[in-house]
Design an enzyme around this catalytic site. Structure first.
Site, PDB file in Angstrom:
ATOM      1  N   SER A   1       0.837  -1.192   0.000  1.00  0.00           N
ATOM      2  CA  SER A   1       0.000   0.000   0.000  1.00  0.00           C
ATOM      3  C   SER A   1       0.872   1.243   0.000  1.00  0.00           C
ATOM      4  O   SER A   1       1.715   1.414   0.883  1.00  0.00           O
ATOM      5  CB  SER A   1      -0.896   0.018   1.239  1.00  0.00           C
ATOM      6  OG  SER A   1      -1.481   1.297   1.408  1.00  0.00           O
TER       7      SER A   1
ATOM      8  N   ASP B   1      -4.918   3.441  -1.639  1.00  0.00           N
ATOM      9  CA  ASP B   1      -6.046   3.756  -0.760  1.00  0.00           C
ATOM     10  C   ASP B   1      -6.547   5.165  -1.044  1.00  0.00           C
ATOM     11  O   ASP B   1      -5.839   6.148  -0.803  1.00  0.00           O
ATOM     12  CB  ASP B   1      -5.611   3.659   0.703  1.00  0.00           C
ATOM     13  CG  ASP B   1      -5.326   2.236   1.126  1.00  0.00           C
ATOM     14  OD1 ASP B   1      -6.239   1.402   1.008  1.00  0.00           O
ATOM     15  OD2 ASP B   1      -4.205   1.958   1.564  1.00  0.00           O
TER      16      ASP B   1
ATOM     17  N   HIS C   1      -1.365  -1.324  -4.206  1.00  0.00           N
ATOM     18  CA  HIS C   1      -2.645  -1.007  -3.577  1.00  0.00           C
ATOM     19  C   HIS C   1      -2.691   0.494  -3.287  1.00  0.00           C
ATOM     20  O   HIS C   1      -1.808   1.024  -2.606  1.00  0.00           O
ATOM     21  CB  HIS C   1      -2.770  -1.806  -2.272  1.00  0.00           C
ATOM     22  CG  HIS C   1      -4.102  -1.720  -1.608  1.00  0.00           C
ATOM     23  ND1 HIS C   1      -5.170  -2.521  -1.953  1.00  0.00           N
ATOM     24  CD2 HIS C   1      -4.537  -0.938  -0.576  1.00  0.00           C
ATOM     25  CE1 HIS C   1      -6.206  -2.238  -1.171  1.00  0.00           C
ATOM     26  NE2 HIS C   1      -5.843  -1.278  -0.336  1.00  0.00           N
TER      27      HIS C   1
ATOM     28  N   ASP D   1      -6.662  -6.479   4.461  1.00  0.00           N
ATOM     29  CA  ASP D   1      -5.969  -5.198   4.506  1.00  0.00           C
ATOM     30  C   ASP D   1      -6.006  -4.672   5.929  1.00  0.00           C
ATOM     31  O   ASP D   1      -7.074  -4.429   6.478  1.00  0.00           O
ATOM     32  CB  ASP D   1      -6.671  -4.223   3.549  1.00  0.00           C
ATOM     33  CG  ASP D   1      -6.019  -2.847   3.509  1.00  0.00           C
ATOM     34  OD1 ASP D   1      -5.033  -2.611   4.226  1.00  0.00           O
ATOM     35  OD2 ASP D   1      -6.527  -1.992   2.748  1.00  0.00           O
ATOM     36  N   GLY D   2      -4.812  -4.506   6.517  1.00  0.00           N
ATOM     37  CA  GLY D   2      -4.717  -3.901   7.844  1.00  0.00           C
ATOM     38  C   GLY D   2      -3.920  -4.728   8.818  1.00  0.00           C
ATOM     39  O   GLY D   2      -4.272  -5.878   9.094  1.00  0.00           O
ATOM     40  N   GLY D   3      -2.821  -4.177   9.289  1.00  0.00           N
ATOM     41  CA  GLY D   3      -2.028  -4.861  10.300  1.00  0.00           C
ATOM     42  C   GLY D   3      -1.326  -6.110   9.816  1.00  0.00           C
ATOM     43  O   GLY D   3      -1.021  -7.004  10.611  1.00  0.00           O
TER      44      GLY D   3
ATOM     45  N   GLY E   1       1.348  -2.371   4.183  1.00  0.00           N
ATOM     46  CA  GLY E   1       1.866  -1.019   4.065  1.00  0.00           C
ATOM     47  C   GLY E   1       3.136  -0.839   4.861  1.00  0.00           C
ATOM     48  O   GLY E   1       4.242  -0.869   4.330  1.00  0.00           O
TER      49      GLY E   1
ATOM     50  N   MET F   1     -12.216   4.199  -0.323  1.00  0.00           N
ATOM     51  CA  MET F   1     -12.843   4.477   0.976  1.00  0.00           C
ATOM     52  C   MET F   1     -13.500   5.845   0.887  1.00  0.00           C
ATOM     53  O   MET F   1     -13.085   6.820   1.517  1.00  0.00           O
ATOM     54  CB  MET F   1     -11.786   4.422   2.087  1.00  0.00           C
ATOM     55  CG  MET F   1     -11.272   3.013   2.319  1.00  0.00           C
ATOM     56  SD  MET F   1      -9.953   2.951   3.557  1.00  0.00           S
ATOM     57  CE  MET F   1      -8.529   3.031   2.486  1.00  0.00           C
TER      58      MET F   1
ATOM     59  N   GLY G   1      -3.071   3.999   8.315  1.00  0.00           N
ATOM     60  CA  GLY G   1      -2.116   2.908   8.264  1.00  0.00           C
ATOM     61  C   GLY G   1      -1.501   2.666   9.633  1.00  0.00           C
ATOM     62  O   GLY G   1      -1.618   3.481  10.552  1.00  0.00           O
TER      63      GLY G   1
ATOM     64  N   HIS H   1      -8.515   0.914  -3.839  1.00  0.00           N
ATOM     65  CA  HIS H   1      -9.431   0.676  -2.723  1.00  0.00           C
ATOM     66  C   HIS H   1     -10.100   2.008  -2.400  1.00  0.00           C
ATOM     67  O   HIS H   1      -9.461   2.935  -1.899  1.00  0.00           O
ATOM     68  CB  HIS H   1      -8.627   0.138  -1.536  1.00  0.00           C
ATOM     69  CG  HIS H   1      -9.429  -0.057  -0.292  1.00  0.00           C
ATOM     70  ND1 HIS H   1      -8.846  -0.212   0.952  1.00  0.00           N
ATOM     71  CD2 HIS H   1     -10.776  -0.136  -0.079  1.00  0.00           C
ATOM     72  CE1 HIS H   1      -9.778  -0.364   1.866  1.00  0.00           C
ATOM     73  NE2 HIS H   1     -10.959  -0.320   1.255  1.00  0.00           N
TER      74      HIS H   1
ATOM     75  N   MET I   1     -11.554  -5.870   5.645  1.00  0.00           N
ATOM     76  CA  MET I   1     -10.686  -4.993   6.428  1.00  0.00           C
ATOM     77  C   MET I   1     -10.371  -5.662   7.761  1.00  0.00           C
ATOM     78  O   MET I   1     -11.290  -6.097   8.473  1.00  0.00           O
ATOM     79  CB  MET I   1     -11.355  -3.647   6.660  1.00  0.00           C
ATOM     80  CG  MET I   1     -11.529  -2.800   5.404  1.00  0.00           C
ATOM     81  SD  MET I   1      -9.967  -2.391   4.584  1.00  0.00           S
ATOM     82  CE  MET I   1      -9.111  -1.480   5.883  1.00  0.00           C
TER      83      MET I   1
ATOM     84  N   MET J   1      -9.087   7.992  -0.013  1.00  0.00           N
ATOM     85  CA  MET J   1      -9.919   8.369   1.144  1.00  0.00           C
ATOM     86  C   MET J   1     -10.409   9.803   0.992  1.00  0.00           C
ATOM     87  O   MET J   1      -9.654  10.671   0.562  1.00  0.00           O
ATOM     88  CB  MET J   1      -9.112   8.242   2.428  1.00  0.00           C
ATOM     89  CG  MET J   1      -8.583   6.861   2.681  1.00  0.00           C
ATOM     90  SD  MET J   1      -7.809   6.766   4.305  1.00  0.00           S
ATOM     91  CE  MET J   1      -6.191   6.189   3.871  1.00  0.00           C
TER      92      MET J   1
END
Length: 232
Positions: free
Chosen positions: A7, A39, A37, A179-181, A201, A72, A148, A70, A141, A41
């Site tokens: 990301s 993001d 990727h 996606d995330g962590g 990311g 958002m 991030g 993605h 998610m 937003m």
């Protein structure tokens, strides 16, 4: 097949072309990222503002890798087609911000892009279960979207597992993205649960050697990959 999509939310945006090169690897070597990727937003759907179509177009102009957008953002029905027209390989709006997801998926396909659908952690899988056949990718998610560097929400593992079971039971050609962590530790559990596309990311862009970080993530995911033979 396991895919790693770094990301750019965590990259040095002032040196975007160089940051894309950091994760690409040698041509044909298969050692770099599988996709980029991005993001998007809008500071409405999520409490953060990142970038929009101009940055996505810059990414597309500077990489040969598939670009995974993605979204958002609110009113995804209106804005998502432009990302397909720009050349993104897959465009993933959120189910919570899409009024007519099936119509939008078909429009994205008409424009030559893959269609994804994303769910926030608290949105149940059942919200999209009946229309999953319209999509190419389900993004789950594993943090609250917007920022991030957040820790992986462990309770999402059961959601990933149920998603994989649903895909297998219906014989769908659908990839499950998380996606995330995502780290070399959490990716093992997510892969075991059934995810096969991983957005990373911080784990990539904060590493001294981004390509080595990608290889480590891919190896960790591949060695713990869910056995699909039990799905049917």
């Amino acid at each position: 097949m396991t895919a790693i999509h770094p990301s750019i939310l965590n990259c040095d945006i002032a040196h975007l072309a160089d940051e894309l090169d950091r994760v690409t690897g040698a041509a044909g070597a298969g050692k770099g990222a599988d996709g980029i990727h991005v993001d998007v937003m809008d500071n409405h759907f999520v409490p953060n503002l990142s970038w929009g179509l101009p940055v996505v177009e810059a990414v597309l102009a500077h990489t040969s890798l598939p670009v995974d957008a993605h979204l958002m953002i609110r009113d995804a029905d209106r804005w998502a087609p432009a990302y397909a027209e720009a050349g993104c390989q897959i465009v993933t709006p959120h189910a919570e911000a899409t009024t007519a997801p099936v119509r939008l998926a078909r429009e994205l396909h008409r424009l030559g892009a893959g269609a994804g659908i994303a769910l926030r952690p608290a949105t149940p899988l059942e919200a999209v279960a009946d229309v999953l056949g319209e999509f190419d990718l389900l993004l789950l998610m594993t943090v609250e979207p917007g920022f991030g560097g957040q820790p992986f929400i462990e309770s999402m593992l059961s959601k990933i597992r149920r998603a994989r079971e649903l895909v297998g039971a219906r014989g769908l050609n659908l990839r499950v993205q998380v996606d995330g962590g995502i780290t070399s530790q959490t990716i093992e559990r997510a892969a075991q649960a059934g995810a096969d596309v991983f957005v990373a990311g911080s784990a990539v862009y904060r590493a001294e050697d981004a390509l080595a970080a990608i290889r480590e993530l891919r190896e960790a995911a591949s060695s713990h990959r869910h056995d699909r033979s039990h799905d049917h």
